[in-house]
Design a protein around this motif. Structure first.
Motif, mmCIF file in Angstrom:
data_model
loop_
_atom_site.group_PDB
_atom_site.id
_atom_site.type_symbol
_atom_site.label_atom_id
_atom_site.label_comp_id
_atom_site.label_asym_id
_atom_site.label_seq_id
_atom_site.Cartn_x
_atom_site.Cartn_y
_atom_site.Cartn_z
ATOM 1 N N GLU A 112 0.829 -1.207 0.000
ATOM 2 C CA GLU A 112 0.000 0.000 0.000
ATOM 3 C C GLU A 112 0.869 1.266 0.000
ATOM 4 O O GLU A 112 0.610 2.206 -0.743
ATOM 5 C CB GLU A 112 -0.941 0.043 1.211
ATOM 6 N N GLU A 113 1.903 1.254 0.840
ATOM 7 C CA GLU A 113 2.810 2.406 0.908
ATOM 8 C C GLU A 113 3.586 2.567 -0.404
ATOM 9 O O GLU A 113 3.793 3.682 -0.875
ATOM 10 C CB GLU A 113 3.790 2.248 2.070
ATOM 11 N N ARG A 114 4.002 1.437 -0.964
ATOM 12 C CA ARG A 114 4.733 1.476 -2.243
ATOM 13 C C ARG A 114 3.837 2.035 -3.348
ATOM 14 O O ARG A 114 4.292 2.829 -4.178
ATOM 15 C CB ARG A 114 5.218 0.082 -2.610
ATOM 16 N N TYR A 115 2.597 1.603 -3.350
ATOM 17 C CA TYR A 115 1.664 2.079 -4.365
ATOM 18 C C TYR A 115 1.450 3.591 -4.232
ATOM 19 O O TYR A 115 1.467 4.321 -5.220
ATOM 20 C CB TYR A 115 0.330 1.346 -4.260
ATOM 21 N N LYS A 116 1.243 4.072 -3.012
ATOM 22 C CA LYS A 116 1.047 5.509 -2.782
ATOM 23 C C LYS A 116 2.268 6.309 -3.230
ATOM 24 O O LYS A 116 2.145 7.377 -3.826
ATOM 25 C CB LYS A 116 0.740 5.781 -1.310
ATOM 26 N N LYS A 117 3.437 5.784 -2.917
ATOM 27 C CA LYS A 117 4.677 6.452 -3.316
ATOM 28 C C LYS A 117 4.803 6.490 -4.851
ATOM 29 O O LYS A 117 5.182 7.507 -5.424
ATOM 30 C CB LYS A 117 5.870 5.720 -2.698
ATOM 31 N N GLU A 168 2.319 6.310 -7.016
ATOM 32 C CA GLU A 168 1.287 7.207 -7.513
ATOM 33 C C GLU A 168 1.706 8.669 -7.361
ATOM 34 O O GLU A 168 1.530 9.474 -8.281
ATOM 35 C CB GLU A 168 -0.033 6.967 -6.776
ATOM 36 N N LYS A 169 2.290 9.007 -6.230
ATOM 37 C CA LYS A 169 2.773 10.372 -6.001
ATOM 38 C C LYS A 169 3.833 10.743 -7.038
ATOM 39 O O LYS A 169 3.823 11.838 -7.597
ATOM 40 C CB LYS A 169 3.337 10.492 -4.586
#
Length: 58
Positions: free
Chosen positions: A30-35, A37-38
């Motif tokens: 989840e954190e990797r995906y958010k990063k 996406e950012k």
């Protein structure tokens, strides 16, 4: 925009001022995906702004 600037844009990626994305496998997916996406938003925004700048100068 001078001839050298055009050549750099057409033939290289040096002009892109957004650093390449680096995956951090120690983070949750989840954190990797958010990063990721950012980073994508930052890169896309930069490219859209560059296109607008180029079009303004035509």
């Amino acid at each position: 925009m001078n001839v050298l600037d055009k050549k750099i844009i057409l033939e290289t990626y040096k002009w892109i001022k957004v650093k390449s994305y680096v995956d951090d496998e120690s983070l949750s997916w989840e954190e990797r995906y958010k990063k990721l996406e950012k980073h994508h938003i930052e890169e896309t925004t930069f490219l859209i702004d560059k296109i607008r700048e180029v079009v303004k100068n035509i």
